[in-house]
Design an enzyme around this catalytic site. Structure first.
Site, PDB file in Angstrom:
ATOM      1  N   SER A  21       0.769  -1.276   0.054  1.00 20.90           N
ATOM      2  CA  SER A  21      -0.042  -0.066   0.128  1.00 20.90           C
ATOM      3  C   SER A  21       0.874   1.349   0.062  1.00 20.90           C
ATOM      4  CB  SER A  21      -0.966   0.020   1.186  1.00 20.90           C
ATOM      5  OG  SER A  21      -0.223   0.075   2.257  1.00 20.90           O
ATOM      6  N   MET A  81      10.780  -6.694   5.261  1.00 21.42           N
ATOM      7  CA  MET A  81      10.754  -7.244   6.199  1.00 21.42           C
ATOM      8  C   MET A  81      12.278  -8.157   6.452  1.00 21.42           C
ATOM      9  SD  MET A  81       8.493  -5.968   7.946  1.00 21.42           S
ATOM     10  CE  MET A  81       6.733  -5.447   8.158  1.00 21.42           C
ATOM     11  N   HIS A 108       8.028   3.226   9.211  1.00 19.74           N
ATOM     12  CA  HIS A 108       7.992   2.425  10.250  1.00 19.74           C
ATOM     13  C   HIS A 108       6.602   2.766  10.874  1.00 19.74           C
ATOM     14  CE1 HIS A 108       8.497  -0.934  13.257  1.00 19.74           C
ATOM     15  NE2 HIS A 108       8.214  -0.023  14.118  1.00 19.74           N
TER      16      HIS A 108
HETATM   17  C1  GAR Z   1       3.749  -0.498   6.659  1.00 16.29           C
HETATM   18  O1  GAR Z   1       3.010  -0.319   7.688  1.00 16.29           O
HETATM   19  C2  GAR Z   1       5.299  -0.349   7.084  1.00 16.29           C
HETATM   20  O2  GAR Z   1       5.286   1.031   8.116  1.00 16.29           O
HETATM   21  C3  GAR Z   1       5.553  -1.701   7.835  1.00 16.29           C
HETATM   22  O3  GAR Z   1       4.958  -2.697   6.951  1.00 16.29           O
HETATM   23  C4  GAR Z   1       3.844  -2.191   6.391  1.00 16.29           C
HETATM   24  C5  GAR Z   1       3.790  -2.459   5.018  1.00 16.29           C
HETATM   25  O4  GAR Z   1       2.532  -2.199   4.476  1.00 16.29           O
HETATM   26  N1  GAR Z   1       7.001  -1.733   8.111  1.00 16.29           N
HETATM   27  C6  GAR Z   1       7.564  -2.182   9.167  1.00 16.29           C
HETATM   28  O5  GAR Z   1       6.904  -2.678  10.003  1.00 16.29           O
HETATM   29  C7  GAR Z   1       8.993  -2.283   9.183  1.00 16.29           C
HETATM   30  N2  GAR Z   1       9.638  -2.483  10.533  1.00 16.29           N
HETATM   31  P1  GAR Z   1       2.592  -2.111   2.805  1.00 16.29           P
HETATM   32  O6  GAR Z   1       3.172  -3.346   2.370  1.00 16.29           O
HETATM   33  O7  GAR Z   1       0.997  -2.110   2.656  1.00 16.29           O
HETATM   34  O8  GAR Z   1       3.032  -0.846   2.387  1.00 16.29           O
END
Ligand code: GAR
Length: 187
Positions: A15, A89, A108
């Protein structure tokens, strides 16, 4: 003048990738989407946005430096100058950190240094805090550490569930990340 090129690294839904792509005046071209998860939804989003993908699986390489050498090679060939992590990740290693010094940025879903790691929203929710937020930061060799560039606060409301809080945090992410990218790239 042509815009600087950037890559987005993502392991999941994408997203944030989509929000970056939808920013009308984005100061860079997203030249590559890198994913370590061959079935991640973000790959479909990259295809829909006509962004070339580099997909790999860490298990196919001897170690982190082996796959990061492969990635660095592809990034450099594509003319990429900036890396934006958006739900990637994996811990970035020395190889990429050295080749893209001060050019790797992460988002984050908490007000770092609070709640680093993979479940920042769930941990903040269970801790009962009345505000949390979003952090954009340069990365270093740690997990969600490195100099903070920008933060946005998000209230935790009395009737929130983890799901409603997550939605509010994601809206904040989708606003903040493209804005910070433009700020960093001088727009
Ligand atoms: C996001 O909320 C990002 O901040 C988090 O993963 C999600 C990915 O969502 N990142 C972490 O937690 C890093 N430690 P998305 O794939 O919908 O962009």
């Amino acid at each position: 003048m042509s815009k600087p090129k950037a890559a987005v690294f993502a392991s999941g839904t994408g997203s944030n990738f989509q929000a970056i792509m939808e920013q009308p005046d984005l100061a860079c071209d997203i030249a590559l989407l890198v994913s370590d998860q061959p079935v991640a939804k973000v790959i479909e989003k990259a295809k829909n946005n006509h962004v070339p993908t580099v997909i790999f699986q860490a298990k196919d390489y001897k170690d982190k430096s082996a796959y990061e050498e492969m990635l660095a090679d592809k990034l450099i060939k594509a003319g990429v100058e900036w890396i934006f992590l958006a739900g990637y990740m994996r811990i970035v290693g020395e190889t990429l950190l050295k080749k893209f010094e001060k050019r790797i940025v992460n988002i984050h879903p908490s007000l770092l240094p609070d709640f680093p790691g993979k479940d920042a929203i769930g941990e903040a929710f269970r801790a009962g805090v009345n505000k949390t937020g979003v952090t954009v930061h340069y990365i270093d060799a740690g997990i969600d550490t490195g100099p903070v560039i920008a933060q946005a606060e998000v209230a935790v409301l009395p009737d929130d569930t983890e799901e409603t809080l997550k939605k509010r945090i994601q809206r904040a992410e989708h606003r903040l990340y493209p804005e910070v990218i433009n700020h960093l790239l001088g727009k």
